[in-house]
Scaffold this motif. Structure first.
Motif, mmCIF file in Angstrom:
data_model
loop_
_atom_site.group_PDB
_atom_site.id
_atom_site.type_symbol
_atom_site.label_atom_id
_atom_site.label_comp_id
_atom_site.label_asym_id
_atom_site.label_seq_id
_atom_site.Cartn_x
_atom_site.Cartn_y
_atom_site.Cartn_z
ATOM 1 N N SER A 79 3.349 7.998 7.759
ATOM 2 C CA SER A 79 3.339 7.278 9.606
ATOM 3 C C SER A 79 2.363 5.951 9.471
ATOM 4 C CB SER A 79 2.436 8.251 10.540
ATOM 5 O OG SER A 79 3.405 9.118 10.641
ATOM 6 N N PHE A 80 2.069 5.132 10.708
ATOM 7 C CA PHE A 80 1.591 4.466 10.594
ATOM 8 C C PHE A 80 1.356 3.659 11.980
ATOM 9 C CE2 PHE A 80 5.920 2.792 11.167
ATOM 10 C CZ PHE A 80 6.043 2.102 12.286
ATOM 11 N N ALA A 81 0.085 3.149 12.178
ATOM 12 C CA ALA A 81 -0.337 2.542 13.391
ATOM 13 C C ALA A 81 -0.936 1.259 12.851
ATOM 14 C CB ALA A 81 -1.053 3.215 14.325
ATOM 15 N N VAL A 127 1.970 -1.527 17.145
ATOM 16 C CA VAL A 127 3.037 -0.723 16.785
ATOM 17 C C VAL A 127 3.016 0.413 15.665
ATOM 18 C CG1 VAL A 127 5.274 -1.411 15.853
ATOM 19 C CG2 VAL A 127 4.748 -3.039 17.261
ATOM 20 N N SER A 128 3.420 1.461 16.300
ATOM 21 C CA SER A 128 3.062 2.662 15.596
ATOM 22 C C SER A 128 4.172 3.068 14.808
ATOM 23 C CB SER A 128 2.636 3.641 16.014
ATOM 24 O OG SER A 128 2.374 4.441 17.729
ATOM 25 N N GLY A 129 4.534 3.936 14.686
ATOM 26 C CA GLY A 129 5.882 5.029 14.278
ATOM 27 C C GLY A 129 6.046 5.710 12.332
ATOM 28 N N THR A 130 6.160 6.811 12.603
ATOM 29 C CA THR A 130 6.595 7.565 10.968
ATOM 30 C C THR A 130 7.512 6.989 10.311
ATOM 31 O OG1 THR A 130 8.816 8.776 12.116
ATOM 32 C CG2 THR A 130 6.782 9.116 13.672
ATOM 33 N N SER A 144 0.450 -0.918 -0.021
ATOM 34 C CA SER A 144 0.044 -0.315 0.077
ATOM 35 C C SER A 144 1.077 1.319 -0.032
ATOM 36 C CB SER A 144 -1.372 -0.409 1.330
ATOM 37 O OG SER A 144 -2.113 0.641 1.135
ATOM 38 N N VAL A 145 0.616 2.365 0.550
ATOM 39 C CA VAL A 145 1.789 3.212 0.978
ATOM 40 C C VAL A 145 2.162 3.226 2.363
ATOM 41 C CG1 VAL A 145 0.169 4.979 -0.323
ATOM 42 C CG2 VAL A 145 -0.060 4.441 2.102
#
Length: 181
Positions: free
Chosen positions: A85-87, A135-138, A66-67
């Protein structure tokens, strides 16, 4: 003194290994839901990483999910580089499977370089699974894995060791017969 040739052969055998490589191997990478949060369980399709691919040197085999991130698998490592960014939700895992190394080596472990925290890691003989639940991040997040494989001797080294042991054994038998009589 009798054990010296045997020990020397074992040392030479342990040192004579071919490097394990995934180049040319067909591997599979995918995102999976392991618990049902209303969207079912199993492989997540339609966002990239939907089917197996052949490992090539460099970025020729780079895949995108995906993106969210790109995945690049090389001979002895893989790199996941986040684009946004993601979560990740509960029960989400990334699986890299069918890791059939060129010399028959088996995956022992994985050396990880990442700036992500909270992930889980499972390594099998031919797969890696990263649990990203919660888990999340940038977009600066990354996860790099270096494969650590078992040492598999080259067939030629094994043949030379067997031949050497046979010669030593024959010499020892001849010496015993000479002493007896």
């Amino acid at each position: 003194m009798k054990l010296l040739p045997l020990l020397l052969g074992v040392v030479l055998l342990a040192d004579a290994r071919a490097d394990a490589s995934l180049l040319g191997d067909t591997v599979d990478a995918g995102m999976y839901r392991t618990i049902d949060t209303g969207r079912g369980v199993g492989r997540i399709t339609g966002f990239g990483l939907d089917s197996p691919f052949v490992v090539e040197s460099g970025s020729a085999d780079r895949k995108g999910y995906s993106v969210a991130y790109t995945l690049d698998v090389d001979a002895d490592r893989f790199a996941i580089d986040y684009r946004n960014s993601f979560a990740w939700g509960a029960g989400i895992v990334f699986r890299l499977t069918d890791l059939d190394f060129s010399n028959g080596a088996l995956l022992q472990s994985l050396t990880v370089d990442t700036n992500m925290v909270g992930y889980g890691l499972t390594v099998g003989a031919d797969y890696v699974e990263i649990n990203w639940s919660g888990v999340s991040g940038t977009r600066d997040a990354y996860f790099n894995g270096q494969f650590v494989t078992s040492a598999v001797p080259e067939p030629g080294s094994t043949a030379m060791l067997a031949l050497g042991l046979a010669v030593v054994g024959a010499g020892a038998a001849r010496a015993r017969r000479a002493r007896r009589g």
